[in-house]
Write an enzyme that holds these catalytic residues in place. Structure first.
Site, short mmCIF file in Angstrom:
data_model
loop_
_atom_site.label_atom_id
_atom_site.label_comp_id
_atom_site.label_asym_id
_atom_site.label_seq_id
_atom_site.Cartn_x
_atom_site.Cartn_y
_atom_site.Cartn_z
N HIS A 1 0.83 -1.21 0.00
CA HIS A 1 0.00 0.00 0.00
C HIS A 1 0.87 1.26 0.00
O HIS A 1 2.06 1.21 0.31
CB HIS A 1 -0.96 0.03 1.20
CG HIS A 1 -0.33 0.06 2.56
ND1 HIS A 1 -0.01 -1.06 3.27
CD2 HIS A 1 0.03 1.12 3.33
CE1 HIS A 1 0.53 -0.71 4.43
NE2 HIS A 1 0.57 0.59 4.50
N GLU B 1 -3.67 3.96 2.18
CA GLU B 1 -3.84 4.25 3.62
C GLU B 1 -3.72 5.76 3.80
O GLU B 1 -2.92 6.41 3.11
CB GLU B 1 -2.74 3.55 4.43
CG GLU B 1 -2.70 3.87 5.90
CD GLU B 1 -1.52 3.24 6.62
OE1 GLU B 1 -0.74 2.49 6.01
OE2 GLU B 1 -1.36 3.51 7.83
C1 LIG Z 1 -2.07 0.17 10.54
C2 LIG Z 1 -0.71 -0.28 10.86
C3 LIG Z 1 0.29 -0.07 9.71
C4 LIG Z 1 0.56 1.43 9.56
O1 LIG Z 1 1.02 1.86 8.48
O2 LIG Z 1 0.42 2.14 10.58
C5 LIG Z 1 -0.22 -0.69 8.43
O3 LIG Z 1 -0.10 -0.17 7.33
S1 LIG Z 1 -0.98 -2.21 8.63
C6 LIG Z 1 -1.28 -2.81 6.95
C7 LIG Z 1 -2.22 -3.99 7.01
N1 LIG Z 1 -3.60 -3.57 7.14
C8 LIG Z 1 -4.41 -3.53 6.06
O4 LIG Z 1 -4.02 -3.85 4.95
C9 LIG Z 1 -5.83 -3.08 6.30
C10 LIG Z 1 -6.57 -2.85 4.99
N2 LIG Z 1 -6.65 -4.08 4.19
C11 LIG Z 1 -7.81 -4.81 4.14
O5 LIG Z 1 -8.82 -4.50 4.75
C12 LIG Z 1 -7.80 -6.04 3.24
O6 LIG Z 1 -6.47 -6.46 3.07
C13 LIG Z 1 -8.44 -5.78 1.83
C14 LIG Z 1 -9.91 -5.38 2.00
C15 LIG Z 1 -7.69 -4.72 1.06
C16 LIG Z 1 -8.38 -7.07 1.05
O7 LIG Z 1 -9.06 -8.02 1.84
P1 LIG Z 1 -9.07 -9.54 1.39
O8 LIG Z 1 -7.67 -9.98 1.17
O9 LIG Z 1 -9.86 -10.31 2.35
O10 LIG Z 1 -9.89 -9.49 0.06
P2 LIG Z 1 -9.51 -10.08 -1.33
O11 LIG Z 1 -8.26 -10.89 -1.29
O12 LIG Z 1 -10.76 -10.71 -1.86
O13 LIG Z 1 -9.17 -8.77 -2.15
C17 LIG Z 1 -10.26 -7.98 -2.66
C18 LIG Z 1 -9.70 -7.32 -3.88
O14 LIG Z 1 -8.67 -6.40 -3.48
C19 LIG Z 1 -7.44 -6.80 -4.07
N3 LIG Z 1 -6.40 -6.54 -3.08
C20 LIG Z 1 -6.25 -7.11 -1.86
N4 LIG Z 1 -5.19 -6.57 -1.22
C21 LIG Z 1 -4.68 -5.65 -2.07
C22 LIG Z 1 -3.57 -4.74 -2.00
N5 LIG Z 1 -2.77 -4.68 -0.92
N6 LIG Z 1 -3.33 -3.92 -3.05
C23 LIG Z 1 -4.13 -3.97 -4.16
N7 LIG Z 1 -5.20 -4.79 -4.30
C24 LIG Z 1 -5.44 -5.62 -3.25
C25 LIG Z 1 -7.56 -8.26 -4.42
O15 LIG Z 1 -6.69 -8.59 -5.47
C26 LIG Z 1 -9.02 -8.31 -4.82
O16 LIG Z 1 -9.15 -7.80 -6.11
P3 LIG Z 1 -9.80 -8.72 -7.26
O17 LIG Z 1 -9.73 -7.88 -8.51
O18 LIG Z 1 -11.21 -9.02 -6.80
O19 LIG Z 1 -8.91 -9.94 -7.31
CO LIG Z 2 0.98 1.44 6.45
#
Ligand SMILES: CC[C@H](C(=O)O)C(=O)SCCNC(=O)CCNC(=O)[C@H](O)C(C)(C)COP(=O)(O)OP(=O)(O)OC[C@H]1O[C@@H](n2cnc3c(N)ncnc32)[C@H](O)[C@@H]1OP(=O)(O)O
Ligand SMILES: [Co+2]
Length: 136
Positions: free
Chosen positions: A78, A128
């Site tokens: 991200h 983010e």
């Molecule tokens: C907060 C502490 C620290 C900081 O900086 O202070 C951090 O940064 S912590 C970082 C970790 N926290 C997070 O990532 C929170 C937000 N992320 C989420 O809620 C999920 O990871 C989410 C919703 C992005 C994906 O959830 P999930 O993996 O369950 O869903 P899918 O695998 O079905 O993905 C849906 C869709 O999104 C695409 N995807 C997933 N992750 C990414 C990404 N990092 N970058 C780009 N795209 C992403 C995935 O490929 C799916 O797309 P599709 O076209 O349907 O295949």
């Molecule tokens: Co971060």
């Protein structure tokens, strides 16, 4: 408003190996690690002014990074934009139709408050937004 690119995050399957790589091979200053229980994520920061590299790894094998690694392996995870008023920016972007992954900001690294925008709202890039705390 958005004031800076706070960090570029990389999801890494082997936390210690990745820290060693960025510290020794790339020679970047290491600002230490921090577990963020609210995010179920272990983080490591490497300041590279005016931004920083954040390595992210699952905390206790759980959380969003575990899911990401399982499906895609390591990689660019991200971008984080720094805000001087996260609530104002969230309301402004919600009004423009951006989909947020939570209703409100939550604790992030270094005492920050963070919120995430779904990748689908930004051409497939996970964004983010953070508002720094007093720790940095
Ligand atoms: C907060 C502490 C620290 C900081 O900086 O202070 C951090 O940064 S912590 C970082 C970790 N926290 C997070 O990532 C929170 C937000 N992320 C989420 O809620 C999920 O990871 C989410 C919703 C992005 C994906 O959830 P999930 O993996 O369950 O869903 P899918 O695998 O079905 O993905 C849906 C869709 O999104 C695409 N995807 C997933 N992750 C990414 C990404 N990092 N970058 C780009 N795209 C992403 C995935 O490929 C799916 O797309 P599709 O076209 O349907 O295949
Ligand atoms: Co971060």
């Amino acid at each position: 408003m958005i004031t800076a690119l706070d960090h570029i995050a990389i999801a890494v399957p082997d936390f210690d190996q990745a820290i060693k790589r960025f510290m020794e091979d790339f020679g970047l200053p290491f600002d230490g690690t921090e577990d963020v229980p609210d995010a179920k994520t272990s983080t490591a920061f490497f300041p590279l002014p005016p931004t920083q590299i954040e390595l992210v790894h699952p905390l206790n094998g759980e959380g969003p990074i575990a899911g990401y690694l399982e499906k895609r392996g390591g990689g660019l995870h991200h971008l984080c934009f720094r805000s001087d008023n996260i609530f104002e920016d969230v309301e402004r972007l919600k009004a423009k139709g951006y989909r947020f992954l939570s209703d409100a900001p939550s604790p992030g690294a270094h005492g920050s408050q963070v919120i995430f925008i779904h990748p689908k709202s930004c051409d497939g890039v996970l964004i983010e937004i953070n508002q720094p705390g007093d720790e940095h």
